[in-house]
Design a protein around this motif. Structure first.
Motif, PDB file in Angstrom:
ATOM      1  N   TRP A 169       0.820  -1.207   0.000  1.00  0.00           N
ATOM      2  CA  TRP A 169       0.000   0.000   0.000  1.00  0.00           C
ATOM      3  C   TRP A 169       0.859   1.264   0.000  1.00  0.00           C
ATOM      4  O   TRP A 169       0.434   2.315  -0.469  1.00  0.00           O
ATOM      5  CB  TRP A 169      -0.992  -0.011   1.155  1.00  0.00           C
ATOM      6  CG  TRP A 169      -2.122  -0.950   0.886  1.00  0.00           C
ATOM      7  CD1 TRP A 169      -2.369  -2.159   1.467  1.00  0.00           C
ATOM      8  CD2 TRP A 169      -3.143  -0.762  -0.105  1.00  0.00           C
ATOM      9  NE1 TRP A 169      -3.470  -2.744   0.913  1.00  0.00           N
ATOM     10  CE2 TRP A 169      -3.977  -1.914  -0.051  1.00  0.00           C
ATOM     11  CE3 TRP A 169      -3.449   0.237  -1.023  1.00  0.00           C
ATOM     12  CZ2 TRP A 169      -5.078  -2.060  -0.883  1.00  0.00           C
ATOM     13  CZ3 TRP A 169      -4.534   0.088  -1.859  1.00  0.00           C
ATOM     14  CH2 TRP A 169      -5.337  -1.038  -1.780  1.00  0.00           C
ATOM     15  N   GLY A 170       2.084   1.137   0.490  1.00  0.00           N
ATOM     16  CA  GLY A 170       3.009   2.263   0.385  1.00  0.00           C
ATOM     17  C   GLY A 170       3.327   2.571  -1.060  1.00  0.00           C
ATOM     18  O   GLY A 170       3.377   3.745  -1.468  1.00  0.00           O
ATOM     19  N   ALA A 171       3.538   1.513  -1.868  1.00  0.00           N
ATOM     20  CA  ALA A 171       3.818   1.710  -3.290  1.00  0.00           C
ATOM     21  C   ALA A 171       2.595   2.270  -4.011  1.00  0.00           C
ATOM     22  O   ALA A 171       2.701   3.205  -4.812  1.00  0.00           O
ATOM     23  CB  ALA A 171       4.252   0.389  -3.926  1.00  0.00           C
ATOM     24  N   VAL A 172       1.435   1.694  -3.721  1.00  0.00           N
ATOM     25  CA  VAL A 172       0.206   2.131  -4.391  1.00  0.00           C
ATOM     26  C   VAL A 172      -0.116   3.584  -4.041  1.00  0.00           C
ATOM     27  O   VAL A 172      -0.371   4.426  -4.918  1.00  0.00           O
ATOM     28  CB  VAL A 172      -0.974   1.216  -4.004  1.00  0.00           C
ATOM     29  CG1 VAL A 172      -2.288   1.796  -4.511  1.00  0.00           C
ATOM     30  CG2 VAL A 172      -0.766  -0.190  -4.542  1.00  0.00           C
ATOM     31  N   LEU A 173      -0.109   3.892  -2.754  1.00  0.00           N
ATOM     32  CA  LEU A 173      -0.466   5.246  -2.320  1.00  0.00           C
ATOM     33  C   LEU A 173       0.617   6.259  -2.686  1.00  0.00           C
ATOM     34  O   LEU A 173       0.312   7.410  -3.011  1.00  0.00           O
ATOM     35  CB  LEU A 173      -0.718   5.260  -0.812  1.00  0.00           C
ATOM     36  CG  LEU A 173      -1.934   4.449  -0.349  1.00  0.00           C
ATOM     37  CD1 LEU A 173      -2.013   4.413   1.166  1.00  0.00           C
ATOM     38  CD2 LEU A 173      -3.223   5.024  -0.926  1.00  0.00           C
ATOM     39  N   GLY A 174       1.880   5.847  -2.622  1.00  0.00           N
ATOM     40  CA  GLY A 174       2.961   6.753  -2.997  1.00  0.00           C
ATOM     41  C   GLY A 174       2.806   7.229  -4.428  1.00  0.00           C
ATOM     42  O   GLY A 174       2.962   8.421  -4.729  1.00  0.00           O
ATOM     43  N   TYR A 175       2.508   6.302  -5.326  1.00  0.00           N
ATOM     44  CA  TYR A 175       2.280   6.680  -6.723  1.00  0.00           C
ATOM     45  C   TYR A 175       0.979   7.456  -6.867  1.00  0.00           C
ATOM     46  O   TYR A 175       0.921   8.497  -7.529  1.00  0.00           O
ATOM     47  CB  TYR A 175       2.241   5.427  -7.602  1.00  0.00           C
ATOM     48  CG  TYR A 175       2.276   5.725  -9.082  1.00  0.00           C
ATOM     49  CD1 TYR A 175       3.477   5.725  -9.776  1.00  0.00           C
ATOM     50  CD2 TYR A 175       1.094   6.002  -9.784  1.00  0.00           C
ATOM     51  CE1 TYR A 175       3.510   6.004 -11.143  1.00  0.00           C
ATOM     52  CE2 TYR A 175       1.127   6.279 -11.138  1.00  0.00           C
ATOM     53  CZ  TYR A 175       2.333   6.270 -11.820  1.00  0.00           C
ATOM     54  OH  TYR A 175       2.355   6.556 -13.157  1.00  0.00           O
ATOM     55  N   ASP A 198       8.677  11.401 -10.319  1.00  0.00           N
ATOM     56  CA  ASP A 198       8.410  11.711  -8.913  1.00  0.00           C
ATOM     57  C   ASP A 198       7.417  10.718  -8.320  1.00  0.00           C
ATOM     58  O   ASP A 198       7.560  10.296  -7.170  1.00  0.00           O
ATOM     59  CB  ASP A 198       7.862  13.139  -8.785  1.00  0.00           C
ATOM     60  CG  ASP A 198       8.839  14.192  -9.262  1.00  0.00           C
ATOM     61  OD1 ASP A 198      10.030  14.080  -8.921  1.00  0.00           O
ATOM     62  OD2 ASP A 198       8.416  15.115  -9.971  1.00  0.00           O
ATOM     63  N   PHE A 199       6.392  10.332  -9.117  1.00  0.00           N
ATOM     64  CA  PHE A 199       5.413   9.351  -8.643  1.00  0.00           C
ATOM     65  C   PHE A 199       6.118   8.033  -8.312  1.00  0.00           C
ATOM     66  O   PHE A 199       5.861   7.405  -7.271  1.00  0.00           O
ATOM     67  CB  PHE A 199       4.343   9.046  -9.694  1.00  0.00           C
ATOM     68  CG  PHE A 199       3.732  10.228 -10.387  1.00  0.00           C
ATOM     69  CD1 PHE A 199       3.862  11.516  -9.900  1.00  0.00           C
ATOM     70  CD2 PHE A 199       3.012  10.049 -11.546  1.00  0.00           C
ATOM     71  CE1 PHE A 199       3.299  12.600 -10.553  1.00  0.00           C
ATOM     72  CE2 PHE A 199       2.441  11.116 -12.213  1.00  0.00           C
ATOM     73  CZ  PHE A 199       2.593  12.392 -11.714  1.00  0.00           C
ATOM     74  N   LYS A 200       6.999   7.611  -9.231  1.00  0.00           N
ATOM     75  CA  LYS A 200       7.678   6.327  -9.078  1.00  0.00           C
ATOM     76  C   LYS A 200       8.642   6.349  -7.902  1.00  0.00           C
ATOM     77  O   LYS A 200       8.798   5.345  -7.191  1.00  0.00           O
ATOM     78  CB  LYS A 200       8.411   5.967 -10.364  1.00  0.00           C
ATOM     79  CG  LYS A 200       7.484   5.794 -11.557  1.00  0.00           C
ATOM     80  CD  LYS A 200       8.262   5.761 -12.867  1.00  0.00           C
ATOM     81  CE  LYS A 200       7.327   5.863 -14.062  1.00  0.00           C
ATOM     82  NZ  LYS A 200       8.059   5.968 -15.332  1.00  0.00           N
ATOM     83  N   LEU A 201       9.300   7.498  -7.687  1.00  0.00           N
ATOM     84  CA  LEU A 201      10.227   7.600  -6.563  1.00  0.00           C
ATOM     85  C   LEU A 201       9.484   7.501  -5.240  1.00  0.00           C
ATOM     86  O   LEU A 201       9.914   6.773  -4.327  1.00  0.00           O
ATOM     87  CB  LEU A 201      11.009   8.905  -6.636  1.00  0.00           C
ATOM     88  CG  LEU A 201      11.970   9.191  -5.472  1.00  0.00           C
ATOM     89  CD1 LEU A 201      12.940   8.037  -5.271  1.00  0.00           C
ATOM     90  CD2 LEU A 201      12.715  10.502  -5.692  1.00  0.00           C
ATOM     91  N   LEU A 202       8.358   8.221  -5.095  1.00  0.00           N
ATOM     92  CA  LEU A 202       7.602   8.133  -3.851  1.00  0.00           C
ATOM     93  C   LEU A 202       7.010   6.742  -3.679  1.00  0.00           C
ATOM     94  O   LEU A 202       6.937   6.230  -2.552  1.00  0.00           O
ATOM     95  CB  LEU A 202       6.502   9.193  -3.820  1.00  0.00           C
ATOM     96  CG  LEU A 202       5.752   9.330  -2.488  1.00  0.00           C
ATOM     97  CD1 LEU A 202       6.721   9.654  -1.343  1.00  0.00           C
ATOM     98  CD2 LEU A 202       4.674  10.405  -2.568  1.00  0.00           C
ATOM     99  N   ALA A 203       6.609   6.106  -4.776  1.00  0.00           N
ATOM    100  CA  ALA A 203       6.120   4.728  -4.693  1.00  0.00           C
ATOM    101  C   ALA A 203       7.219   3.791  -4.190  1.00  0.00           C
ATOM    102  O   ALA A 203       6.975   2.901  -3.369  1.00  0.00           O
ATOM    103  CB  ALA A 203       5.625   4.273  -6.066  1.00  0.00           C
TER     104      ALA A 203
END
Length: 281
Positions: A169-175, A198-203
């Motif tokens: 969920w960290g990957a999903v919500l980060g993106y 940026d989306f991919k980095l936060l994911a």
């Protein structure tokens, strides 16, 4: 600790190569693909990758021997100049090597001799690389962000840093969070406020540290971005209309969250009285 410092210096030297060459490799690959479609000839047909050609002076093309390629020490011994043509060498090279060594030492000091330390070292090196590439080119290469994302999910499928549920969920919500901000900003202003990297980095950060770390990372990145952005405008007189890469702020915030996220959150809860109120229920 001396071994970790030495390792950090050597890795920092390699990071300099990746930071300089990876964007150029991507550029040449994109050009080659376009030429393949159009039938044109590439402007730079010679082989170029992270390993070839050997390290050389960008001015006179003289090869850099191993004795002149010792992290930091060689720069000092050469007086910051090429041994052949005596043209200045950018000070950023020893700075990145020192940054890699100091951050590696901080990770080793914080986590001790543990599996977590061994995992967080490459995470730190990846963040250094992404920070510098984004600062130079406004790009966050998939060649780094996507392996980082998958590595976090794979490691946490074994529960090595956090549980897999938190990582997923960290990957999903980060993106998803930054993707939503991107489209909301574009709908309101008609402009693109950030890139997909940026989306991919936060994911990737969510995959490594869990969804619980995301609010702190977003808050810290905004704070770091505001401080650095205002400083650049005031001190350097930078035009407010010039785009500023967001990746470095995310990377700095992610590293801080990795190191002291739990303490920051606990300190905030204690200062706000939320922890005491929860204990009284």
């Amino acid at each position: 600790m001396p071994a970790i410092t030495l390792l950090g210096l050597m890795v920092g030297s390699f990071l300099n190569v990746v930071i300089y060459r990876l964007p150029e490799v991507l550029k040449r690959n994109w050009e080659a693909e376009c030429c393949e479609l159009t039938g044109a000839k590439p402007s730079e047909p010679e082989e170029f990758n992270l390993a070839f050609p050997n390290s050389h002076c960008p001015q006179c093309k003289a090869a850099i021997s191993p004795i002149h390629n010792i992290p930091v020490i060689s720069y000092v011994m050469l007086g910051g100049k090429c041994h052949a043509c005596r043209q200045p060498i950018s000070v950023r090279y020893p700075i990145i090597e020192l940054a890699s060594a100091l951050l590696s030492l901080a990770v080793a000091w914080h986590f001790g001799a543990s599996l977590e330390m061994l995992l967080m070292l490459p995470f730190t090196w990846a963040l250094i690389t992404l920070t510098m590439i984004d600062a130079d080119t406004m790009l966050l290469p998939d060649d780094i962000t996507l392996p980082l994302l998958w590595a976090g999910l794979i490691l946490n499928s074994f529960g090595l840093i956090t549980d897999f549920h938190s990582a997923f969920w960290g990957a999903v919500l980060g993106y998803g969070v930054l993707w939503s901000v991107f489209w909301l900003f574009k709908l309101v202003t008609g402009k693109e406020g950030m890139g997909y990297g940026d989306f991919k980095l936060l994911a990737a950060m969510g995959a490594w540290l869990g969804w619980q770390s995301l609010p702190l990372i977003i808050l810290l990145s905004s704070l770091v971005g505001a401080v650095i952005g205002i400083s650049m405008i005031v001190i350097r007189g930078q035009d407010k209309q010039i785009p500023i890469p967001f990746g470095p702020y995310l990377a700095i915030a992610g590293w801080i969250a990795m190191m002291w996220g739990d303490q920051i959150i606990a300190g905030y809860l204690a200062a706000s009285g939320i922890a005491d109120a929860g204990n009284g229920l």
